[in-house]
Motif scaffolding. Structure first.
Motif, PDB file in Angstrom:
ATOM      1  N   PRO A  30       5.360   2.199   8.204  1.00 28.25           N
ATOM      2  CA  PRO A  30       4.337   3.242   8.103  1.00 28.25           C
ATOM      3  C   PRO A  30       2.961   2.733   7.705  1.00 28.25           C
ATOM      4  O   PRO A  30       1.960   3.422   7.929  1.00 28.25           O
ATOM      5  N   VAL A  31       2.873   1.545   7.099  1.00 25.51           N
ATOM      6  CA  VAL A  31       1.576   1.031   6.653  1.00 25.51           C
ATOM      7  C   VAL A  31       0.656   0.775   7.838  1.00 25.51           C
ATOM      8  O   VAL A  31      -0.562   0.978   7.756  1.00 25.51           O
ATOM      9  N   SER A  51      -1.911  -3.157  -4.676  1.00 26.10           N
ATOM     10  CA  SER A  51      -2.638  -2.865  -3.441  1.00 26.10           C
ATOM     11  C   SER A  51      -3.907  -3.688  -3.305  1.00 26.10           C
ATOM     12  O   SER A  51      -4.487  -3.762  -2.222  1.00 26.10           O
ATOM     13  N   TRP A  82      -1.497   3.700   8.963  1.00 24.33           N
ATOM     14  CA  TRP A  82      -2.441   4.080   7.913  1.00 24.33           C
ATOM     15  C   TRP A  82      -3.751   3.309   8.057  1.00 24.33           C
ATOM     16  O   TRP A  82      -4.807   3.802   7.674  1.00 24.33           O
ATOM     17  N   PHE A  83      -3.666   2.097   8.590  1.00 23.27           N
ATOM     18  CA  PHE A  83      -4.854   1.275   8.760  1.00 23.27           C
ATOM     19  C   PHE A  83      -5.271   1.154  10.224  1.00 23.27           C
ATOM     20  O   PHE A  83      -6.075   0.298  10.579  1.00 23.27           O
ATOM     21  N   THR A 138      -2.906  -5.804   8.898  1.00 20.67           N
ATOM     22  CA  THR A 138      -3.569  -4.524   8.679  1.00 20.67           C
ATOM     23  C   THR A 138      -4.881  -4.643   7.938  1.00 20.67           C
ATOM     24  O   THR A 138      -5.631  -3.668   7.848  1.00 20.67           O
ATOM     25  N   HIS A 169       0.826  -1.214   0.000  1.00 21.13           N
ATOM     26  CA  HIS A 169       0.000   0.000   0.000  1.00 21.13           C
ATOM     27  C   HIS A 169       0.855   1.257   0.000  1.00 21.13           C
ATOM     28  O   HIS A 169       0.407   2.317   0.441  1.00 21.13           O
ATOM     29  N   ASN A 170       2.068   1.133  -0.497  1.00 21.51           N
ATOM     30  CA  ASN A 170       2.982   2.274  -0.512  1.00 21.51           C
ATOM     31  C   ASN A 170       3.849   2.221  -1.766  1.00 21.51           C
ATOM     32  O   ASN A 170       4.247   1.133  -2.204  1.00 21.51           O
TER      33      ASN A 170
END
Length: 365
Positions: free
Chosen positions: A117-118, A58, A121-122, A85, A51-52
């Motif tokens: 970092p993912v 994704s 985000w979730f 996540t 997701h990055n």
């Protein structure tokens, strides 16, 4: 034994031309690669989940759902489904849908992901990665196996009288692999449920891979799923081939030296010595990968990473052809000639799992 390819879906500049594909080009090239693998006769295509940037896959089930309609024989899989996540309810729904669409020609691999970092985000904390993986998967199993679920845990809102739809094909959930590079807790989880264990050892020495697989095998037997050598094991790997070994080294070197996942670290000479990366002729690839069973025992799935580091699509398709024509037939013959009769040659297919479930029901009666 199953042989196939997996992709991480990186968008990387080709160091020899300076060209960088956009996201659309990269996604479409992945679709082309999978279809070519099917036509060439490989067994498996697996996609990662990211997701990055600089990664594009994704939505694995969207990609695999499309591929289910345009391929005939490939087992469609993931090289990571983020059990941490993603909401396990959504995983249950998405992959049961894919199972129905593909008529059972799929499985999936649970992973935690390695991009810090993912998690926020979730709405999650990477420091809870292992507890998340354990709790989410336990819920996922119940959602697939039970018609109506009441549940309460640490990481999501409770469920009351919840039914996940569609229900798994023929009442049998998809086969699951647990992918881990360094966490024995995940190998333990795979063993506890009698699932497959995939060690994606592309950056690791075989001594480490051997320890992880041995641990999984021991715990698989401990939990009563069969003998240790019958546990379902998969390995990752990566290759670059040309008919002449030196041509392969010369062509791949700028990609190795500049790719974000390789470049500015060990030399290509050191990396090919200490990890499964094999650059050379098809015969050298055969010799290297035929020796893997000496480290981990007889195993059921070997996936190769071949579409990374900015390599052009034409080159990737050529690599698939060499794998299918010059490497896989020889490896398959050598592996199967040495495999004991009691050790499974492949991961369990959907048809086999349905037959087993029906037989177990008959025994209960």
């Amino acid at each position: 034994m199953q042989f196939g390819i997996f992709t991480v879906g990186d968008v990387t500049t080709d160091p020899t031309t300076g060209e960088t594909p956009d996201d659309t080009q990269r996604v479409r090239s992945m679709l082309r690669i999978a279809q070519h693998a099917d036509q060439a006769g490989l067994d498996v295509f697996a996609t990662g989940e990211h997701h990055n940037p600089p990664f594009v896959p994704s939505s694995p089930t969207t990609m695999l759902g499309y591929l289910a309609g345009v391929t005939r024989n490939l087992v469609l899989s993931t090289s990571t489904t983020l059990i941490t996540t993603n909401d396990p309810v959504k995983i249950a729904e998405d992959y049961a849908m894919l199972q129905v669409i593909s008529d059972g020609r799929m499985d999936l691999m649970m992973g935690r992901g390695n991009t810090g970092p993912v998690y926020p985000w979730f709405g999650y904390d990477i420091r809870q990665g292992i507890p998340l993986a354990i709790e989410h998967y336990a819920l996922l199993r119940r959602l697939w196996e039970e018609e109506v679920v009441d549940w309460e845990g640490r990481f999501r809102t409770p469920l009351q009288g919840f039914t996940s739809t569609p229900r798994p094909l023929d009442g049998v959930p998809p086969f699951v692999w647990h992918g881990s590079i360094r966490s024995p807790e995940i190998a333990e989880q795979a063993a506890y449920y009698g699932d497959g264990f995939f060690h994606n050892n592309i950056f690791w020495p075989m001594s480490h891979t051997k320890r992880m697989v041995e641990y999984y095998r021991q715990r698989y037997e401990h939990y009563g799923h069969g003998r240790a050598d019958q546990a379902i094991v998969g390995l990752g790997g990566q290759v670059f081939m040309r008919r002449n070994s030196q041509d392969a080294w010369n062509e791949f070197r700028p990609y190795f030296d500049n790719a974000p996942v390789y470049g500015h670290g060990p030399t290509m000479e050191d990396f090919t010595t200490t990890t499964p990366l094999t650059v050379g002729s098809p015969q050298q690839v055969v010799d290297r990968y035929a020796s893997m069973r000496e480290h981990v025992g007889d195993y059921q799935r070997q996936l190769f990473l071949i579409d990374h580091a900015g390599l052009p699509l034409k080159t990737v398709l050529e690599q698939i052809d060499m794998l299918a024509e010059d490497v896989v037939p020889v490896l398959r013959e050598e592996m199967e000639a040495k495999r004991p009769a009691h050790v499974p040659a492949d991961p369990p297919s959907h048809a086999e799992r349905v037959a087993r479930a029906r037989a177990e029901k008959e025994e209960v009666r």
